[in-house]
Design a protein around this motif. Structure first.
Motif, mmCIF file in Angstrom:
data_model
loop_
_atom_site.group_PDB
_atom_site.id
_atom_site.type_symbol
_atom_site.label_atom_id
_atom_site.label_comp_id
_atom_site.label_asym_id
_atom_site.label_seq_id
_atom_site.Cartn_x
_atom_site.Cartn_y
_atom_site.Cartn_z
ATOM 1 N N PRO A 170 -2.506 -9.713 6.039
ATOM 2 C CA PRO A 170 -1.135 -10.015 6.109
ATOM 3 C C PRO A 170 -0.652 -11.011 5.005
ATOM 4 N N SER A 171 -1.774 -11.647 4.306
ATOM 5 C CA SER A 171 -1.430 -12.508 3.374
ATOM 6 C C SER A 171 -1.237 -11.926 1.932
ATOM 7 N N TYR A 172 -2.205 -10.845 1.738
ATOM 8 C CA TYR A 172 -2.021 -10.047 0.372
ATOM 9 C C TYR A 172 -0.771 -9.239 0.503
ATOM 10 N N ALA A 173 -0.583 -8.513 1.880
ATOM 11 C CA ALA A 173 0.553 -8.044 2.157
ATOM 12 C C ALA A 173 2.021 -8.444 1.740
ATOM 13 N N ARG A 174 2.077 -9.795 2.090
ATOM 14 C CA ARG A 174 3.291 -10.543 1.775
ATOM 15 C C ARG A 174 3.560 -10.607 0.187
ATOM 16 N N HIS A 175 2.549 -10.579 -0.679
ATOM 17 C CA HIS A 175 2.757 -10.850 -2.024
ATOM 18 C C HIS A 175 2.805 -9.499 -2.892
ATOM 19 N N LEU A 176 2.417 -8.289 -2.109
ATOM 20 C CA LEU A 176 2.257 -7.212 -2.568
ATOM 21 C C LEU A 176 3.442 -6.027 -2.325
ATOM 22 N N GLY A 177 4.108 -6.431 -1.270
ATOM 23 C CA GLY A 177 5.003 -5.645 -0.410
ATOM 24 C C GLY A 177 6.131 -4.987 -1.174
ATOM 25 N N GLU A 178 6.617 -5.751 -2.381
ATOM 26 C CA GLU A 178 7.578 -5.256 -3.167
ATOM 27 C C GLU A 178 7.063 -4.177 -4.307
ATOM 28 N N LEU A 179 5.679 -4.051 -4.588
ATOM 29 C CA LEU A 179 5.195 -2.985 -5.456
ATOM 30 C C LEU A 179 4.906 -1.654 -4.763
ATOM 31 N N TRP A 180 4.426 -1.612 -3.461
ATOM 32 C CA TRP A 180 4.070 -0.615 -2.769
ATOM 33 C C TRP A 180 4.485 -0.444 -1.597
ATOM 34 N N GLU A 181 4.623 0.593 -0.877
ATOM 35 C CA GLU A 181 4.766 0.957 0.581
ATOM 36 C C GLU A 181 3.825 0.465 1.309
ATOM 37 N N ILE A 182 3.974 -0.704 2.267
ATOM 38 C CA ILE A 182 3.034 -1.287 3.048
ATOM 39 C C ILE A 182 3.214 -0.555 4.471
ATOM 40 N N ARG A 183 2.230 0.016 5.140
ATOM 41 C CA ARG A 183 2.046 0.553 6.343
ATOM 42 C C ARG A 183 1.055 -0.142 7.326
ATOM 43 N N ALA A 184 1.561 -0.179 8.548
ATOM 44 C CA ALA A 184 0.725 -0.601 9.474
ATOM 45 C C ALA A 184 -0.423 0.551 9.877
ATOM 46 N N PRO A 185 -1.576 0.100 10.256
ATOM 47 C CA PRO A 185 -2.778 1.122 10.397
ATOM 48 C C PRO A 185 -2.432 1.967 11.816
ATOM 49 N N LEU A 186 -2.709 3.385 11.540
ATOM 50 C CA LEU A 186 -2.239 4.085 12.717
ATOM 51 C C LEU A 186 -3.508 3.816 13.660
ATOM 52 N N GLY A 187 -4.751 3.344 13.509
ATOM 53 C CA GLY A 187 -5.767 3.288 14.659
ATOM 54 C C GLY A 187 -6.772 2.435 14.000
ATOM 55 N N SER A 188 -8.011 2.450 15.069
ATOM 56 C CA SER A 188 -9.076 1.366 14.497
ATOM 57 C C SER A 188 -10.161 2.367 13.730
ATOM 58 N N GLY A 189 -11.245 1.474 13.501
ATOM 59 C CA GLY A 189 -12.063 2.201 12.911
ATOM 60 C C GLY A 189 -13.049 3.153 13.793
ATOM 61 N N LEU A 190 -12.788 2.895 15.338
ATOM 62 C CA LEU A 190 -13.647 3.638 16.286
ATOM 63 C C LEU A 190 -12.864 4.879 16.318
ATOM 64 N N ASP A 191 -11.461 4.759 16.012
ATOM 65 C CA ASP A 191 -10.334 6.218 16.187
ATOM 66 C C ASP A 191 -10.932 7.158 15.059
ATOM 67 N N GLY A 192 -11.124 6.120 13.757
ATOM 68 C CA GLY A 192 -11.612 6.955 12.591
ATOM 69 C C GLY A 192 -12.924 7.912 12.894
ATOM 70 N N ALA A 193 -13.844 7.040 13.320
ATOM 71 C CA ALA A 193 -15.094 7.548 13.609
ATOM 72 C C ALA A 193 -15.019 8.896 14.555
ATOM 73 N N VAL A 194 -14.430 8.782 15.626
ATOM 74 C CA VAL A 194 -14.033 9.904 16.461
ATOM 75 C C VAL A 194 -13.385 10.958 15.750
ATOM 76 N N ARG A 195 -12.549 10.451 14.918
ATOM 77 C CA ARG A 195 -11.797 11.837 14.066
ATOM 78 C C ARG A 195 -12.663 12.571 13.187
ATOM 79 N N LEU A 196 -13.466 11.773 12.548
ATOM 80 C CA LEU A 196 -14.608 12.086 11.656
ATOM 81 C C LEU A 196 -15.579 13.231 12.485
ATOM 82 N N ALA A 197 -16.046 12.636 13.722
ATOM 83 C CA ALA A 197 -16.892 13.581 14.488
ATOM 84 C C ALA A 197 -16.185 14.892 14.745
ATOM 85 N N LEU A 198 -14.870 14.989 15.199
ATOM 86 C CA LEU A 198 -14.170 15.953 15.641
ATOM 87 C C LEU A 198 -14.244 17.025 14.457
#
Length: 276
Positions: free
Chosen positions: A245-273
């Motif tokens: 969040p500290s970096y996002a506050r300083h760089l948010g005017e340069l790029w679109e900042i998005r919240a994460p869709l899910g966690s690392g565990l979600d990502g591992a399951v997605r890759l397994a599928l």
């Protein structure tokens, strides 16, 4: 029935999820650290403990699982090969925890992930292809991380005490807490990255001139990294980790900042599928 296993393993803990082919979670488990580079045997034991918890109540054999493991330290091939030989799963793919975190954060969309915690690592996903950058540890990399910020603060205190940099209230405070130059040097030789990173909040939350100078330099460095990874594109940017969040506050005017869709565990399951 094909059953899939996702593992999210880091330096403090390991999480497991078992899913069916539709992505429905059948069970969850958790265990201790899973840094394959520092402790292959312990990582194996914790992966199996978390997996067996996730399988509890089901008649699913470990040998039938299609697994993707996102593990800290998985950028060291010798350790990964050793672990691979120990695991009983039907099919196993081992990637870094940064890859699974990025896939969880972005889903299938293009984007850049900057994980800014005790360490730091970056990842870019384009057209479903993921590539990791950085994450090479406190000594040789981890730009903008909490550990590097803390180390820089202590180094600045030493420079100020030598008269090579302006002394500030925060630097006076730090010198007093650590017992002067000798205390900081002693700490520096024995401290782990997390101990350096414990100083980072005093930098990002402070108006002290030294803190501002240190963090401004870190923001410039992270900005330069992201600009390079953009390669002329306008990809959305997701920040993870305690300093995100500290970096996002300083760089948010340069790029679109998005919240994460899910966690690392979600990502591992997605890759397994995707291994089906």
């Amino acid at each position: 029935m094909v059953v899939f296993l996702g593992i999210d393993g880091g330096g403090t803990g390991c999480r497991a999820a078992v899913a069916d082919s539709a992505g429905t979670i059948l069970g969850l488990g958790a265990a201790g650290p899973a840094n394959v580079n520092t402790d292959v045997t312990g990582t194996f034991a914790n992966i199996m403990t978390a997996t067996r918890q996730a399988l509890s109540g089901h008649t699913i054999a470990e040998t039938d699982l299609v697994a993707v493991l996102g593990l800290a330290g998985a950028n060291i091939s010798a350790a990964v090969d050793h672990l691979h030989q120990m695991l009983p799963f039907a099919r196993t793919r081992i990637v870094t925890d940064a890859v699974t975190a990025a896939r969880g954060a972005l889903g299938g969309a293009d984007g850049i992930v900057a994980a800014m915690g005790t360490g730091s690592v970056f990842a870019v996903q384009r057209a479903g292809a993921m590539r990791q950058f950085g994450g090479r540890g406190f000594v040789l990399g981890d730009q903008g991380s909490g550990a590097v910020l803390g180390r820089t603060l202590l180094a600045e205190a030493l420079r100020a005490d030598d008269g090579f940099a302006p002394m500030t209230p925060l630097l006076v405070e730090v010198l007093g807490e650590f017992g002067g130059i000798e205390g900081i040097i002693t700490f520096g030789f024995r401290a782990r990255p997390a101990e350096f990173a414990a100083l980072a909040p005093r930098i990002v939350q402070s108006d002290d001139p030294a803190a501002r100078r240190i963090f401004d330099d870190a923001v410039k460095e992270v900005r330069g990294i992201v600009e390079t990874l953009q390669a002329g594109d306008r990809l959305p940017l997701v920040f993870l980790g305690g300093l995100g969040p500290s970096y996002a506050r300083h760089l948010g005017e340069l790029w679109e900042i998005r919240a994460p869709l899910g966690s690392g565990l979600d990502g591992a399951v997605r890759l397994a599928l995707e291994e089906a």
